[in-house]
Design an enzyme around this catalytic site. Structure first.
Site, mmCIF file in Angstrom:
data_model
loop_
_atom_site.group_PDB
_atom_site.id
_atom_site.type_symbol
_atom_site.label_atom_id
_atom_site.label_comp_id
_atom_site.label_asym_id
_atom_site.label_seq_id
_atom_site.Cartn_x
_atom_site.Cartn_y
_atom_site.Cartn_z
ATOM 1 C CE LYS A 1 0.504 -17.256 2.388
ATOM 2 N NZ LYS A 1 -0.194 -18.479 2.722
ATOM 3 C CG ASP B 1 -7.716 -3.376 3.250
ATOM 4 O OD1 ASP B 1 -8.785 -3.135 3.820
ATOM 5 O OD2 ASP B 1 -7.429 -2.926 2.128
ATOM 6 C CG ASP C 1 -2.910 -19.450 4.351
ATOM 7 O OD1 ASP C 1 -2.165 -19.025 5.250
ATOM 8 O OD2 ASP C 1 -2.538 -20.295 3.530
ATOM 9 C CE1 TYR D 1 -3.231 -2.780 0.224
ATOM 10 C CE2 TYR D 1 -4.442 -1.282 1.636
ATOM 11 C CZ TYR D 1 -4.392 -2.430 0.871
ATOM 12 O OH TYR D 1 -5.499 -3.220 0.755
#
Ligand code: NAI
Length: 430
Positions: free
Chosen positions: A227, A317, A293, A155
């Site tokens: 992640k 987000d 996940d 971002y």
């Protein structure tokens, strides 16, 4: 000539703490689309709660500032410099939704506000209100706060279009200096490129603020979401820096799953849970981590296992909206963007401008009302904040709902935005 005796009172930030006068000036942006309607309802509810709590001994002097469509019409810019200056000067602010101008070269106004004021935490508390229709069987088990990093990650806006000179130059540079790495890019022609910066200071300040928040709010479990199994030097580094700062700076107050794993031969969920219980019993905050996940699965299946999630920007987000949906949608989810080092904070509705219902007295003002409630808590006006929660809880329990919710609730009473505000006020004191 009438002498102006009005003395403006300003919130300041001194030695790491907010200093809040009794009559602070607070800037607000009503917002575009449904912004005016949800803002009017919010202002009414907040003023009522403050007045009912402090009987005139405290009140907010609201100052309207410009951004979005209105700003563009009046000044030719979407986010005037004076607005940014006001948010810096008055330290605390609140805003409704803003239209993101479509077209090249103009950043999202929300992203611009967060970046220019360096509001590095996007704070999203997610809880269920009894009576709100939710897609899961036990929405009451969700009481999770998200600390999302707000200034880094993909971002950051360092992004180059496919076919652009910048993109071609970057590919060329990578080819020259990292011939092995460039082979990992499947197509080097017509490829869009973005940079994903995740820094040590950026990760550390986020995790530190989350720990301070947990101490203050008596939160017992912090989970770092990442992640890192795939993106080792960004997401993986975020995790390690997070654990490092927690262990180094808060050694006596936290116990991390990484510390436990280093000292134990046993592993597995059962042992981890025992360690977690032991840590909490001894008065420490248990810090563990989860891959993104898996986090999406686990918050859905076992939300009661989570209290505070600390995430990188993109993961946060997605997770914020998914969790909001789990308890009945973003029409009621509040949010804040905060820099805990300068105290500067902007509280905001998390939904957009909903143009199709704008001006129809149909919008649900709860998201902005609850953001204002967070703001009152942030400035230490808990009495008024508690009253707002009380009024809102009772109104929802009475099934007096705006159309977005009433359509899903049997025997509900459909009310407009302004009526909903009246009902919340009435329910604060009755
Ligand atoms: P949106 O949130 O405005 O609308 C999505 C759906 O939710 C629509 O069906 C809308 O009617 C409904 N909805 C949203 N808020 C509601 C409320 N308070 N009460 C009842 N129903 C509500 O998202 P969309 O359509 O993607 O974006 C519209 C505009 O808003 C765009 O210009 C977008 O850039 C902007 N936006 C601004 C945000 C902000 O300022 N924080 C956040 C998201 C979008």
């Amino acid at each position: 000539m009438i002498k102006n005796t009005f003395q403006e009172q300003i919130i300041t930030f001194f030695q790491g703490k907010l200093v809040v006068p009794d009559f602070p000036t607070i800037p607000f942006i009503p917002g575009d689309g449904i912004g005016n309607e949800v803002w009017n309802a919010t202002e009414q509810v907040v003023n009522f709660a403050v007045n009912a709590s402090y009987k005139g001994k405290k009140s907010i002097r609201w100052k309207k500032v410009l951004a979005g469509e209105k700003a563009f019409q009046e000044t030719g810019t979407w986010l005037p410099d004076e607005t940014l200056a006001d948010f810096r000067h008055y330290v605390i602010g609140i805003k409704g939704p803003l239209t993101t101008p479509v077209g090249g070269g103009i950043r999202s106004l929300n992203v611009a506000l967060r970046k220019d004021l360096d509001l590095y935490v996007c704070l999203r508390p997610v809880r269920w209100f009894k009576g709100i229709p939710a897609p899961v069987h036990h929405p009451e088990n969700v009481n999770i706060t998200i600390f999302r990093e707000n200034t880094e990650d993909v971002y950051s806006g360092v992004e180059f279009a496919a076919g652009s000179t910048e993109s071609r130059l970057l590919i060329e540079l990578l080819g020259q200096h990292f011939p092995k790495e460039i082979q990992k890019i499947r197509f080097t022609e017509d490829v869009g490129l973005a940079i994903k910066p995740i820094s040590k200071p950026g990760s550390e300040r986020l995790v530190q603020s989350a720990i301070e928040y947990a101490i203050q709010e008596n939160i017992k479990v912090i989970t770092l979401v990442h992640k890192g199994n795939i993106m080792k030097f960004t997401e993986g580094a975020f995790l390690q820096w997070g654990y490092d700062i927690a262990e180094q700076k808060y050694g006596s107050k936290v116990y991390t799953s990484r510390q436990w794993q280093k000292t134990q031969k046993s592993s597995g969920e059962e042992f981890a849970n025992k360690e977690k219980e032991k840590a909490i019993k001894s008065g420490k905050i248990w810090i563990n981590d989860i891959i993104t996940d898996a986090a999406f699965q686990q918050v859905l299946l076992y939300p009661q296992e989570f209290e505070l999630l600390v995430t990188t920007n993109l993961n946060g987000d997605y997770l914020s909206d998914a969790l909001a949906a789990q308890v009945g949608g973003i029409g009621i989810a509040p949010g804040a963007n905060i820099n805990y080092q300068t105290g500067i904070a902007i509280f905001e509705a998390t939904h957009g401008t909903a143009p199709s219902i704008a001006g129809k007295n149909m919008a649900n003002p709860s998201s902005l009302i609850l953001s204002a409630e967070m703001m009152l808590r942030y400035i230490g006006w808990e009495g008024a904040a508690n009253l707002i929660i009380h009024g809102l809880e009772r109104s929802i329990a009475e099934k007096k709902l705006t159309p977005d919710l009433s359509q899903f609730v049997e025997q509900s009473i459909r009310v407009g935005t302004s009526e909903f505000a009246d009902i919340v006020c009435k329910n604060m004191i009755d």
